[in-house]
Design a protein around this motif. Structure first.
Motif, short mmCIF file in Angstrom:
data_model
loop_
_atom_site.label_atom_id
_atom_site.label_comp_id
_atom_site.label_asym_id
_atom_site.label_seq_id
_atom_site.Cartn_x
_atom_site.Cartn_y
_atom_site.Cartn_z
N LEU A 211 0.83 -1.21 0.00
CA LEU A 211 0.00 0.00 0.00
C LEU A 211 0.87 1.26 0.00
O LEU A 211 0.42 2.33 -0.42
N GLY A 212 2.10 1.14 0.47
CA GLY A 212 3.01 2.27 0.47
C GLY A 212 3.43 2.69 -0.93
O GLY A 212 4.03 3.76 -1.11
N LEU A 213 3.13 1.86 -1.94
CA LEU A 213 3.46 2.18 -3.33
C LEU A 213 2.37 3.00 -4.01
O LEU A 213 2.56 3.49 -5.12
N ILE A 214 1.24 3.15 -3.34
CA ILE A 214 0.12 3.90 -3.93
C ILE A 214 0.51 5.36 -4.06
O ILE A 214 0.96 5.99 -3.10
N ASP A 215 0.33 5.91 -5.25
CA ASP A 215 0.74 7.30 -5.49
C ASP A 215 -0.42 8.20 -5.92
O ASP A 215 -0.21 9.28 -6.45
N PHE A 216 -1.66 7.74 -5.70
CA PHE A 216 -2.81 8.57 -6.05
C PHE A 216 -3.46 9.11 -4.79
O PHE A 216 -3.16 8.67 -3.67
N ILE A 217 -4.33 10.06 -4.97
CA ILE A 217 -5.05 10.67 -3.85
C ILE A 217 -6.53 10.32 -3.96
O ILE A 217 -7.14 10.45 -5.02
N THR A 218 -7.10 9.84 -2.87
CA THR A 218 -8.53 9.52 -2.82
C THR A 218 -9.08 9.91 -1.47
O THR A 218 -8.36 9.88 -0.46
N ASP A 293 -8.69 3.84 5.64
CA ASP A 293 -8.78 5.24 5.23
C ASP A 293 -7.44 5.69 4.64
O ASP A 293 -6.37 5.23 5.09
N PRO A 294 -7.46 6.60 3.67
CA PRO A 294 -6.21 7.06 3.06
C PRO A 294 -5.20 7.59 4.07
O PRO A 294 -3.98 7.47 3.84
#
Length: 352
Positions: A211-218, A293-294
């Motif tokens: 999950l630390g590789l996620i680079d988008f914002i939601t 949660d983000p």
């Protein structure tokens, strides 16, 4: 009791209707089903769009009475049934409509899939599919664990189809071991009616580290699921539970029973104070399904391994609300060859 609109009334026909008249009715209502009602208000049968197409393929005359091609013992539900139960019945039985009858068997309503699941969920689902599956060797020698077949389909496809049926359309698959096998099969997801992108673990990052590789914002909670879990859990209900409890992270948990094969001796010093013969120990175990949660992603570091249980503990120690979602739905963690055999036999037979 569920509420349903009066639109269903337009699907009700008499037993004198011909197939041609039913076709006209289906085209008019757009609901793809007709309900045949007797003079006593009892449901005599149902005719689906598929029944009509099947009759045409067989060369049945359109002037024939429609009741001759109807399902005379259709699946029905009572008025008090819960929405989640209706959705599960539709999913299991592969139907999009279920008539509603009261205690006397009178036809009083109709549940339609597109009314129960009205709009897509905006939540993204991340599926952890990077594990090697060492305990499943030799099955995983040339196949990543989530791609092992259950009832003729990869486990990963079962997960995506189940989530898609609940309204999730955006998926991220975290890959590592034999990643190309997964990417070549699913591609961008368009052939399955969904959108799929990938997180690539250069080295195994655990059940949370990817999950630390996620680079988008939601702004929406993220659904996370292990790629080796087969379950009927309602994701929409899980997300709702997460929100209702104001959690930063929610973990689905299962009650697990284990019977000690021995008599347990209770002591106080050398004094025997009691004996429990083969006691049953009950506890809650991690079911491998989460809502995050983000804000929780800020507790992860890129390319640093972390298991989900460690993330939950880290959140808890930093005064972030984490909660457990006690689930009762059918669930199986396919981690051993015996689990794979059980999953295949269970899904093939349609059992829970």
């Amino acid at each position: 009791m569920l509420d349903f609109s009066d639109a269903w009334l337009s699907t009700v026909i008499s037993e004198e209707f011909t197939i041609k008249e039913v076709i006209e009715n289906l085209n008019k209502t757009g609901l793809k089903i007709a309900l045949i009602k007797g003079a006593d208000n009892k449901l005599l049968g149902t005719i689906s769009d598929g029944d009509i197409r099947g009759a045409i393929m067989k060369g049945v005359s359109l002037s024939e009475l429609a009741i001759s091609i109807s399902s005379r013992a259709p699946l029905v539900v009572p008025t008090e049934v819960h929405r989640d139960t209706v959705i599960k019945l539709m999913y299991i039985n592969k139907v999009t409509h279920i008539p509603v009858v009261d205690d006397s068997g009178n036809l009083v309503g109709l549940h339609a899939w597109n009314e129960l699941v009205k709009s897509p969920l905006n939540n993204i689902m991340v599926i952890m599919a990077g594990g090697r599956g060492s305990r499943l060797m030799p099955h995983t020698q040339d196949t990543p664990k989530p791609m092992l077949l259950v009832a003729g389909k990869p486990m990963l496809l079962h997960i995506i189809e189940r989530a898609s049926n609940e309204g999730i359309t955006k998926f991220i698959i975290s890959t590592n071991y034999l990643a190309d096998s997964i990417k070549n099969y699913f591609g961008d997801g368009s052939q399955f009616g969904v959108n799929i992108s990938y997180l690539e673990e250069v080295s195994p990052l655990g059940t949370a580290g990817a999950l630390g590789l996620i680079d988008f914002i939601t702004d929406e909670p993220i659904v996370v699921m292990n790629g080796d879990v087969i379950t009927d859990i309602s994701l929409s209900e899980l997300i709702g539970f997460h929100r209702r409890h104001g959690a930063v992270a929610t973990m689905a948990v299962r009650e697990h029973e284990w019977q000690n094969p021995y008599g347990v001796i209770l002591t106080n010093g050398l004094q025997i104070t009691g004996i429990e013969e083969k006691p049953i120990i009950r506890s809650h175990i991690n079911a491998g399904v989460y809502v995050i949660d983000p804000v929780a992603l800020s507790f992860l570091q890129k390319n640093i391994a972390m298991d989900m249980t460690t993330l939950f503990e880290l959140l808890r120690m930093n005064a972030q609300p984490v909660v457990a979602y006690p689930m009762h739905e059918p669930w199986l963690d396919v981690g051993r060859p015996s689990d794979l055999s059980l999953a295949n036999s269970t899904v093939r037979s349609g059992k829970k």
